[in-house]
Design a protein around this motif. Sequence first.
Motif, PDB file in Angstrom:
ATOM      1  N   GLY A   1    -141.781  30.022  27.067  1.00 36.96           N
ATOM      2  CA  GLY A   1    -142.332  29.913  25.719  1.00 36.96           C
ATOM      3  C   GLY A   1    -141.903  31.039  24.798  1.00 36.96           C
ATOM      4  O   GLY A   1    -142.650  31.445  23.910  1.00 36.96           O
ATOM      5  N   VAL A   2    -140.693  31.560  25.000  1.00 34.97           N
ATOM      6  CA  VAL A   2    -140.150  32.608  24.135  1.00 34.97           C
ATOM      7  C   VAL A   2    -138.755  32.176  23.682  1.00 34.97           C
ATOM      8  O   VAL A   2    -138.166  31.259  24.247  1.00 34.97           O
ATOM      9  CB  VAL A   2    -140.059  33.978  24.861  1.00 34.97           C
ATOM     10  CG1 VAL A   2    -141.438  34.467  25.271  1.00 34.97           C
ATOM     11  CG2 VAL A   2    -139.141  33.915  26.060  1.00 34.97           C
ATOM     12  N   GLU A   3    -138.235  32.861  22.672  1.00 31.23           N
ATOM     13  CA  GLU A   3    -136.873  32.585  22.230  1.00 31.23           C
ATOM     14  C   GLU A   3    -135.897  33.180  23.255  1.00 31.23           C
ATOM     15  O   GLU A   3    -136.206  34.180  23.904  1.00 31.23           O
ATOM     16  CB  GLU A   3    -136.616  33.211  20.865  1.00 31.23           C
ATOM     17  CG  GLU A   3    -137.393  32.566  19.746  1.00 31.23           C
ATOM     18  CD  GLU A   3    -137.101  33.225  18.409  1.00 31.23           C
ATOM     19  OE1 GLU A   3    -135.928  33.612  18.178  1.00 31.23           O
ATOM     20  OE2 GLU A   3    -138.034  33.345  17.619  1.00 31.23           O
ATOM     21  N   THR A   4    -134.719  32.581  23.350  1.00 31.17           N
ATOM     22  CA  THR A   4    -133.703  33.062  24.285  1.00 31.17           C
ATOM     23  C   THR A   4    -133.349  34.517  23.993  1.00 31.17           C
ATOM     24  O   THR A   4    -133.216  35.323  24.918  1.00 31.17           O
ATOM     25  CB  THR A   4    -132.434  32.182  24.208  1.00 31.17           C
ATOM     26  OG1 THR A   4    -132.815  30.823  24.412  1.00 31.17           O
ATOM     27  CG2 THR A   4    -131.413  32.583  25.245  1.00 31.17           C
ATOM     28  N   ARG A   5    -133.240  34.862  22.716  1.00 30.61           N
ATOM     29  CA  ARG A   5    -132.879  36.238  22.361  1.00 30.61           C
ATOM     30  C   ARG A   5    -133.959  37.220  22.809  1.00 30.61           C
ATOM     31  O   ARG A   5    -133.649  38.341  23.217  1.00 30.61           O
ATOM     32  CB  ARG A   5    -132.586  36.384  20.871  1.00 30.61           C
ATOM     33  CG  ARG A   5    -133.767  36.205  19.974  1.00 30.61           C
ATOM     34  CD  ARG A   5    -133.418  36.457  18.492  1.00 30.61           C
ATOM     35  NE  ARG A   5    -134.601  36.274  17.696  1.00 30.61           N
ATOM     36  CZ  ARG A   5    -135.577  37.171  17.549  1.00 30.61           C
ATOM     37  NH1 ARG A   5    -135.462  38.350  18.138  1.00 30.61           N
ATOM     38  NH2 ARG A   5    -136.640  36.927  16.823  1.00 30.61           N
ATOM     39  N   VAL A   6    -135.237  36.819  22.777  1.00 31.82           N
ATOM     40  CA  VAL A   6    -136.330  37.692  23.222  1.00 31.82           C
ATOM     41  C   VAL A   6    -136.231  37.923  24.729  1.00 31.82           C
ATOM     42  O   VAL A   6    -136.365  39.055  25.209  1.00 31.82           O
ATOM     43  CB  VAL A   6    -137.708  37.080  22.838  1.00 31.82           C
ATOM     44  CG1 VAL A   6    -138.849  37.855  23.472  1.00 31.82           C
ATOM     45  CG2 VAL A   6    -137.854  37.004  21.325  1.00 31.82           C
ATOM     46  N   LEU A   7    -135.963  36.866  25.460  1.00 32.54           N
ATOM     47  CA  LEU A   7    -135.797  36.989  26.918  1.00 32.54           C
ATOM     48  C   LEU A   7    -134.628  37.916  27.234  1.00 32.54           C
ATOM     49  O   LEU A   7    -134.746  38.834  28.048  1.00 32.54           O
ATOM     50  CB  LEU A   7    -135.570  35.606  27.541  1.00 32.54           C
ATOM     51  CG  LEU A   7    -135.435  35.587  29.055  1.00 32.54           C
ATOM     52  CD1 LEU A   7    -136.267  34.471  29.647  1.00 32.54           C
ATOM     53  CD2 LEU A   7    -133.997  35.421  29.477  1.00 32.54           C
ATOM     54  N   ASN A   8    -133.495  37.704  26.565  1.00 34.48           N
ATOM     55  CA  ASN A   8    -132.310  38.525  26.827  1.00 34.48           C
ATOM     56  C   ASN A   8    -132.517  39.980  26.412  1.00 34.48           C
ATOM     57  O   ASN A   8    -132.015  40.891  27.071  1.00 34.48           O
ATOM     58  CB  ASN A   8    -131.080  37.927  26.147  1.00 34.48           C
ATOM     59  CG  ASN A   8    -130.599  36.668  26.856  1.00 34.48           C
ATOM     60  OD1 ASN A   8    -130.775  36.517  28.060  1.00 34.48           O
ATOM     61  ND2 ASN A   8    -130.021  35.752  26.105  1.00 34.48           N
ATOM     62  N   GLN A   9    -133.259  40.211  25.335  1.00 38.04           N
ATOM     63  CA  GLN A   9    -133.553  41.589  24.926  1.00 38.04           C
ATOM     64  C   GLN A   9    -134.396  42.293  25.986  1.00 38.04           C
ATOM     65  O   GLN A   9    -134.145  43.462  26.313  1.00 38.04           O
ATOM     66  CB  GLN A   9    -134.293  41.613  23.578  1.00 38.04           C
ATOM     67  CG  GLN A   9    -133.405  41.377  22.393  1.00 38.04           C
ATOM     68  CD  GLN A   9    -134.205  41.256  21.096  1.00 38.04           C
ATOM     69  OE1 GLN A   9    -135.427  41.193  21.101  1.00 38.04           O
ATOM     70  NE2 GLN A   9    -133.485  41.216  19.976  1.00 38.04           N
ATOM     71  N   ALA A  10    -135.383  41.586  26.543  1.00 42.64           N
ATOM     72  CA  ALA A  10    -136.223  42.177  27.588  1.00 42.64           C
ATOM     73  C   ALA A  10    -135.383  42.511  28.818  1.00 42.64           C
ATOM     74  O   ALA A  10    -135.580  43.548  29.455  1.00 42.64           O
ATOM     75  CB  ALA A  10    -137.354  41.220  27.952  1.00 42.64           C
ATOM     76  N   VAL A  11    -134.437  41.649  29.127  1.00 44.12           N
ATOM     77  CA  VAL A  11    -133.557  41.893  30.271  1.00 44.12           C
ATOM     78  C   VAL A  11    -132.654  43.098  29.990  1.00 44.12           C
ATOM     79  O   VAL A  11    -132.484  43.971  30.846  1.00 44.12           O
ATOM     80  CB  VAL A  11    -132.723  40.632  30.602  1.00 44.12           C
ATOM     81  CG1 VAL A  11    -131.638  40.942  31.603  1.00 44.12           C
ATOM     82  CG2 VAL A  11    -133.635  39.523  31.126  1.00 44.12           C
ATOM     83  N   LYS A  12    -132.092  43.172  28.793  1.00 45.09           N
ATOM     84  CA  LYS A  12    -131.197  44.294  28.453  1.00 45.09           C
ATOM     85  C   LYS A  12    -131.946  45.623  28.461  1.00 45.09           C
ATOM     86  O   LYS A  12    -131.393  46.649  28.860  1.00 45.09           O
ATOM     87  CB  LYS A  12    -130.553  44.051  27.090  1.00 45.09           C
ATOM     88  CG  LYS A  12    -129.437  43.040  27.154  1.00 45.09           C
ATOM     89  CD  LYS A  12    -128.820  42.786  25.797  1.00 45.09           C
ATOM     90  CE  LYS A  12    -127.801  41.657  25.921  1.00 45.09           C
ATOM     91  NZ  LYS A  12    -127.291  41.235  24.628  1.00 45.09           N
ATOM     92  N   ARG A  13    -133.213  45.619  28.033  1.00 42.93           N
ATOM     93  CA  ARG A  13    -134.006  46.855  28.059  1.00 42.93           C
ATOM     94  C   ARG A  13    -134.283  47.303  29.486  1.00 42.93           C
ATOM     95  O   ARG A  13    -134.562  48.467  29.737  1.00 42.93           O
ATOM     96  CB  ARG A  13    -135.335  46.655  27.320  1.00 42.93           C
ATOM     97  CG  ARG A  13    -135.214  46.746  25.817  1.00 42.93           C
ATOM     98  CD  ARG A  13    -136.580  46.857  25.168  1.00 42.93           C
ATOM     99  NE  ARG A  13    -137.406  45.702  25.407  1.00 42.93           N
ATOM    100  CZ  ARG A  13    -137.539  44.645  24.599  1.00 42.93           C
ATOM    101  NH1 ARG A  13    -136.889  44.628  23.461  1.00 42.93           N
ATOM    102  NH2 ARG A  13    -138.317  43.647  24.910  1.00 42.93           N
ATOM    103  N   ASN A  14    -134.206  46.376  30.430  1.00 45.27           N
ATOM    104  CA  ASN A  14    -134.463  46.667  31.843  1.00 45.27           C
ATOM    105  C   ASN A  14    -133.243  46.310  32.692  1.00 45.27           C
ATOM    106  O   ASN A  14    -133.373  45.770  33.793  1.00 45.27           O
ATOM    107  CB  ASN A  14    -135.677  45.860  32.321  1.00 45.27           C
ATOM    108  CG  ASN A  14    -136.943  46.236  31.605  1.00 45.27           C
ATOM    109  OD1 ASN A  14    -137.549  47.250  31.921  1.00 45.27           O
ATOM    110  ND2 ASN A  14    -137.341  45.446  30.620  1.00 45.27           N
ATOM    111  N   SER A  15    -132.063  46.624  32.193  1.00 43.71           N
ATOM    112  CA  SER A  15    -130.820  46.189  32.847  1.00 43.71           C
ATOM    113  C   SER A  15    -130.677  46.694  34.284  1.00 43.71           C
ATOM    114  O   SER A  15    -130.056  46.038  35.119  1.00 43.71           O
ATOM    115  CB  SER A  15    -129.608  46.613  32.019  1.00 43.71           C
ATOM    116  OG  SER A  15    -129.571  48.021  31.893  1.00 43.71           O
ATOM    117  N   GLU A  16    -131.279  47.859  34.604  1.00 37.20           N
ATOM    118  CA  GLU A  16    -131.186  48.380  35.971  1.00 37.20           C
ATOM    119  C   GLU A  16    -131.897  47.473  36.975  1.00 37.20           C
ATOM    120  O   GLU A  16    -131.643  47.555  38.175  1.00 37.20           O
ATOM    121  CB  GLU A  16    -131.728  49.818  36.048  1.00 37.20           C
ATOM    122  CG  GLU A  16    -133.233  49.956  35.861  1.00 37.20           C
ATOM    123  CD  GLU A  16    -133.696  49.940  34.398  1.00 37.20           C
ATOM    124  OE1 GLU A  16    -134.917  49.931  34.183  1.00 37.20           O
ATOM    125  OE2 GLU A  16    -132.860  49.906  33.485  1.00 37.20           O
TER     126      GLU A  16
END
Length: 189
Positions: A30-45
């Motif tokens: 229930g989120v935008e794709t860009r929001v999901l990807n931003q959360a992943v990039k902030r936690n890339s490790e």
Amino acid sequence: MNELQIIQSKIYEFRGQKVMLDRDLAELYGVETRVLNQAVKRNSERFPEDFMFQLSDIEVEIWKSQIVMTNSVKMGLRRNPYAFTELGVAMLSSVLKSSIAIQVNIGIMRAFVAVRQMVGVNDTVLRLSTIEKNFEELKQDLEEIFADYNDINEDTRIQLEAINVTLAELQKKPVSKSIPRIGFRTDDD
């Protein structure tokens, strides 16, 4: 179509792994794709290559051919989608912290398990059919051998039976050879 079947329909296979794409996961969470990807990039490790990878151009073309969309040329893609393995999806629950994310993640994990079980069942059926085919071939070979055996003359049959008896007797007799010891020997040996 129930929730599990909807999720299973969004599991694809790329690079020999079952994966879900970022756009499908975002829709489920229930989120935008860009929001999901931003959360992943902030936690890339938290997302090494065995958790997540970006599809190549060829893989995107394969994916486009597997699904039916009205605008298959662009499909609203600015970049190639990210694919999340089962481990990556599990890690997403720690990045997207909401009650919806937790519930969706439970459903996704169940779908991955169901897909794995279906693959296992199909593999077992394939192995059983292969064994059955091999058994039938062996059965035909044996029938041909026995048919040939019945066609041979009496003298040859007697010779074959004598060979079989001799082989059986040889197998029964213990072979007693004195095997010399290996290594240092004393006068007592």
